[in-house]
Design an enzyme around this catalytic site. Structure first.
Site, PDB file in Angstrom:
ATOM      1  N   HIS A  67       0.820  -1.205   0.000  1.00 53.15           N
ATOM      2  CA  HIS A  67       0.000   0.000   0.000  1.00 53.15           C
ATOM      3  C   HIS A  67       0.863   1.269   0.000  1.00 53.15           C
ATOM      4  O   HIS A  67       2.011   1.249   0.447  1.00 53.15           O
ATOM      5  CB  HIS A  67      -0.932   0.004   1.213  1.00 53.15           C
ATOM      6  CG  HIS A  67      -0.222  -0.042   2.532  1.00 53.15           C
ATOM      7  ND1 HIS A  67       0.292  -1.208   3.054  1.00 53.15           N
ATOM      8  CD2 HIS A  67       0.093   0.937   3.421  1.00 53.15           C
ATOM      9  CE1 HIS A  67       0.866  -0.957   4.213  1.00 53.15           C
ATOM     10  NE2 HIS A  67       0.768   0.343   4.453  1.00 53.15           N
ATOM     11  N   TYR A  88       7.860  11.039  -1.147  1.00 53.03           N
ATOM     12  CA  TYR A  88       7.746   9.613  -1.465  1.00 53.03           C
ATOM     13  C   TYR A  88       9.098   8.923  -1.332  1.00 53.03           C
ATOM     14  O   TYR A  88       9.213   7.844  -0.730  1.00 53.03           O
ATOM     15  CB  TYR A  88       7.195   9.475  -2.887  1.00 53.03           C
ATOM     16  CG  TYR A  88       7.177   8.072  -3.447  1.00 53.03           C
ATOM     17  CD1 TYR A  88       6.128   7.206  -3.148  1.00 53.03           C
ATOM     18  CD2 TYR A  88       8.191   7.629  -4.299  1.00 53.03           C
ATOM     19  CE1 TYR A  88       6.096   5.922  -3.679  1.00 53.03           C
ATOM     20  CE2 TYR A  88       8.157   6.342  -4.825  1.00 53.03           C
ATOM     21  CZ  TYR A  88       7.113   5.500  -4.518  1.00 53.03           C
ATOM     22  OH  TYR A  88       7.090   4.240  -5.036  1.00 53.03           O
ATOM     23  N   LYS A 123      10.535   5.614   1.066  1.00 48.77           N
ATOM     24  CA  LYS A 123      11.099   4.391   0.490  1.00 48.77           C
ATOM     25  C   LYS A 123      12.524   4.149   0.984  1.00 48.77           C
ATOM     26  O   LYS A 123      12.920   2.997   1.206  1.00 48.77           O
ATOM     27  CB  LYS A 123      11.047   4.454  -1.035  1.00 48.77           C
ATOM     28  CG  LYS A 123       9.638   4.475  -1.605  1.00 48.77           C
ATOM     29  CD  LYS A 123       8.828   3.248  -1.170  1.00 48.77           C
ATOM     30  CE  LYS A 123       7.469   3.197  -1.822  1.00 48.77           C
ATOM     31  NZ  LYS A 123       6.668   2.018  -1.416  1.00 48.77           N
ATOM     32  N   THR A 135       0.821   1.515 -13.591  1.00 49.48           N
ATOM     33  CA  THR A 135      -0.379   1.637 -12.761  1.00 49.48           C
ATOM     34  C   THR A 135      -1.081   2.951 -13.105  1.00 49.48           C
ATOM     35  O   THR A 135      -0.456   3.904 -13.592  1.00 49.48           O
ATOM     36  CB  THR A 135      -0.032   1.618 -11.269  1.00 49.48           C
ATOM     37  OG1 THR A 135       0.784   2.760 -10.958  1.00 49.48           O
ATOM     38  CG2 THR A 135       0.738   0.357 -10.907  1.00 49.48           C
ATOM     39  N   GLU A 136      -2.356   3.023 -12.846  1.00 56.06           N
ATOM     40  CA  GLU A 136      -3.137   4.213 -13.191  1.00 56.06           C
ATOM     41  C   GLU A 136      -2.580   5.458 -12.521  1.00 56.06           C
ATOM     42  O   GLU A 136      -2.429   6.513 -13.162  1.00 56.06           O
ATOM     43  CB  GLU A 136      -4.598   4.000 -12.792  1.00 56.06           C
ATOM     44  CG  GLU A 136      -5.501   5.160 -13.156  1.00 56.06           C
ATOM     45  CD  GLU A 136      -6.949   4.911 -12.775  1.00 56.06           C
ATOM     46  OE1 GLU A 136      -7.738   5.875 -12.777  1.00 56.06           O
ATOM     47  OE2 GLU A 136      -7.292   3.755 -12.472  1.00 56.06           O
TER      48      GLU A 136
END
Length: 293
Positions: A120, A183, A187, A220-221
């Site tokens: 997720h 982001y 990570k 991915t979208e």
């Protein structure tokens, strides 16, 4: 660059490629038959595709995400594809109640857990860092701290089964990419936590593997919508990516790189030519399009 380094780099590349392709050949779908697997972030994208692959292999699949209606569709398709069983728990991974419910369902209805796939991710922007510390904090809660909490909750079951933890990360967690500052921070945190935890498992002889998955640009979208107009590279297919993640977890690999040539091999430059790597990264973007926005 000295002569020895010019020889060492291609040799390392050949060794890494040999190890990668050798391990791929050993995978058999039967490895997942009857296995009890949690997949987070499974209502769309890579998580949804992993659920379908696992179903085809006969695994018992427990999926979670925020949207119950979409999860129900995923569960129904998993059953049609041949899953040993398919269940859902809807909710936000920020909420400790969701984590607890997942563990309780796995224990009560599946009898334990063999693989935990943490996939997720919270919503962020693709642009220059705007200085919003609150957004960084929220993203750390979703993309990092909830991974830690889920791991802690599931670990007793994984220890009993000698199971696996699969962590979906990114090249942005290995290299400082522009336009993904919050982001990327989350990570990098995943890499530090799970790499250190792997060391402690080894010292304590804990039979739980940790596979960190380093992904490039995937179709991915959300990723395509955010970055396709700016990135000068084409996205890789999420279906194939999902399968490679599952293979890596089943084979208890330390790390999975997808796609390999565009993720693992550039990392060889970090120690010998960091500035060159930075330049190559920047050349992959149409930065002027973000300035115009």
């Amino acid at each position: 660059m000295g002569p020895s380094q010019k020889i060492l780099i291609p040799v390392l590349g050949l060794v890494l490629a040999f190890c990668f392709y050798s391990s791929r050949e050993k995978f058999k779908p039967e490895m997942l038959r009857g296995k009890r697997v949690i997949v987070t972030g499974a209502s769309a994208g890579i998580g949804e595709q992993m659920a379908y692959h696992l179903a085809r292999m006969g695994a018992h699949v427990l999926v979670t995400a925020r949207t119950e209606a979409k999860l129900q569709q995923v569960v129904e398709r998993c059953r049609a594809l041949g899953a040993g069983s398919a269940r859902l728990v809807s909710g936000s991974m920020e909420d400790t109640a969701t984590t607890q419910q997942l563990v309780e369902v796995a224990e009560a209805e599946l009898g334990g857990l063999d693989m935990l796939i943490l996939n997720h991710v919270g919503k962020s922007y693709f642009n220059y860092f705007d200085g919003d510390v609150g957004h960084v904090q929220k993203l750390l809660d979703i993309n990092f701290l909830s991974y830690v909490a889920m791991t802690v909750s599931a670990l007793p079951m994984l220890k009993r089964s000698g199971g696996s933890i699969v962590v979906v990360s990114s090249m942005a967690g290995k290299v400082g990419f522009p336009f993904t500052v919050p982001y990327s921070a989350t990570k990098f945190a995943l890499d530090g936590f799970f790499s250190s935890l792997r060391q402690e498992f080894s010292i304590q002889s804990v039979n739980v593997s940790i596979t960190l998955c380093i992904l490039g640009f995937i179709d991915t979208e959300n990723a395509v919508r955010a970055a396709s107009d700016v990135l000068l590279i084409s996205p890789a297919p999420k279906e194939e990516c999902a399968l490679e993640i599952i293979k890596g977890g089943a084979l208890r690999q330390r790390e999975v790189y997808y796609r390999y040539a565009s993720t693992k091999l550039p990392l060889l430059l970090r120690d010998w030519a960091a500035e060159l790597l930075d330049l190559l990264v920047r050349q992959r973007y149409r930065a002027e399009r973000l300035r115009a926005a």
